[in-house]
Write a protein that holds these residues in place. Structure first.
Motif, mmCIF file in Angstrom:
data_model
loop_
_atom_site.group_PDB
_atom_site.id
_atom_site.type_symbol
_atom_site.label_atom_id
_atom_site.label_comp_id
_atom_site.label_asym_id
_atom_site.label_seq_id
_atom_site.Cartn_x
_atom_site.Cartn_y
_atom_site.Cartn_z
ATOM 1 N N GLU A 132 0.835 -1.190 0.000
ATOM 2 C CA GLU A 132 0.000 0.000 0.000
ATOM 3 C C GLU A 132 0.877 1.249 0.000
ATOM 4 N N GLU A 135 0.405 6.712 2.466
ATOM 5 C CA GLU A 135 -0.825 7.345 2.949
ATOM 6 C C GLU A 135 -1.773 6.314 3.561
ATOM 7 N N TRP A 136 -1.973 5.195 2.858
ATOM 8 C CA TRP A 136 -2.887 4.163 3.344
ATOM 9 C C TRP A 136 -2.285 3.371 4.493
ATOM 10 N N SER A 185 -13.013 0.249 2.407
ATOM 11 C CA SER A 185 -12.243 -0.057 3.603
ATOM 12 C C SER A 185 -13.166 -0.792 4.569
#
Length: 206
Positions: A132, A135-136, A185
């Motif tokens: 990922e 940021e994630w 998510s």
């Protein structure tokens, strides 16, 4: 699922055992995450044949978990292909002291199936985390916290968490209103009083 105030509490043991099938849970998860789709599209994601997907969708519809999706602007769902969607009314499963043996057993069976599916999603996310973006990775959280609360506080905490999450749920939030970069998510929340552990005793010498 929709906001807590509109959820239907499941009490039919037959419906709960029907939903607990791994393929049906995966199908419902697909519909809630991505929106309306056909049996063929479901089959590709779940890993079953289109005919098996059609059967499972009909069973989910029988107990009110899915329904026909309306015809879309692009013509999909006009009868040449059947589009399915998750039902507008969400559901919840909570043990109740007044449950009879059949209902209690069905609830425990379904909750265990939910937990297995949730654990699989969390494991896959953890394994993929290094791929990922930063940021994630920074936004993700895998947490376990011990609380000191009474029953009323635990119930109130549960209600506050549900109120916080409700506006972001895929069955509530319009995808067009979500900010650029929004993606599916998952929040996994378990609030429960810990059961007392029985001492194992000291191990014996070999």
């Amino acid at each position: 699922m929709t906001e807590a105030s509109t959820r239907k509490s499941l009490t039919d043991p037959t419906a709960m055992r029907a939903l607990a099938h791994p393929a049906r849970l995966a199908i419902l998860n697909r519909l809630q995450a991505e929106g309306p789709c056909t049996a063929t599209e479901v089959a590709e994601v779940v890993g079953i044949t289109p005919s098996a997907a059609s059967y499972h969708l009909r069973m989910l519809a029988k107990y009110g978990f899915v329904e026909d999706a309306p015809v879309r602007d692009d013509g999909r769902g006009d009868g040449r292909e059947r589009l399915w969607r998750s039902s507008a009314t969400g559901f919840s499963v909570s043990p109740d002291p007044d449950d009879g043996p059949d209902v209690r057993g069905a609830k425990e069976f379904l909750i265990k199936a939910f937990r297995e599916q949730a654990a699989d999603e969390a494991s896959r996310a953890l394994e993929n985390l290094e791929r990922e973006s930063r940021e994630w990775r920074d936004a993700a959280l895998f947490s376990r916290v011990l609380l000191l609360v009474d029953a009323e506080e635990l119930k109130a905490l549960n209600e506050r968490i549900e109120e916080l999450l409700a506006p972001y749920m895929t069955t509530v939030r319009d995808r067009e209103d979500a900010p650029p970069g929004a993606r599916i998510s998952e929040a996994q929340v378990s609030l429960f009083p810990r059961a007392r552990r029985r001492p194992h005793g000291l191990p014996r010498d070999a």
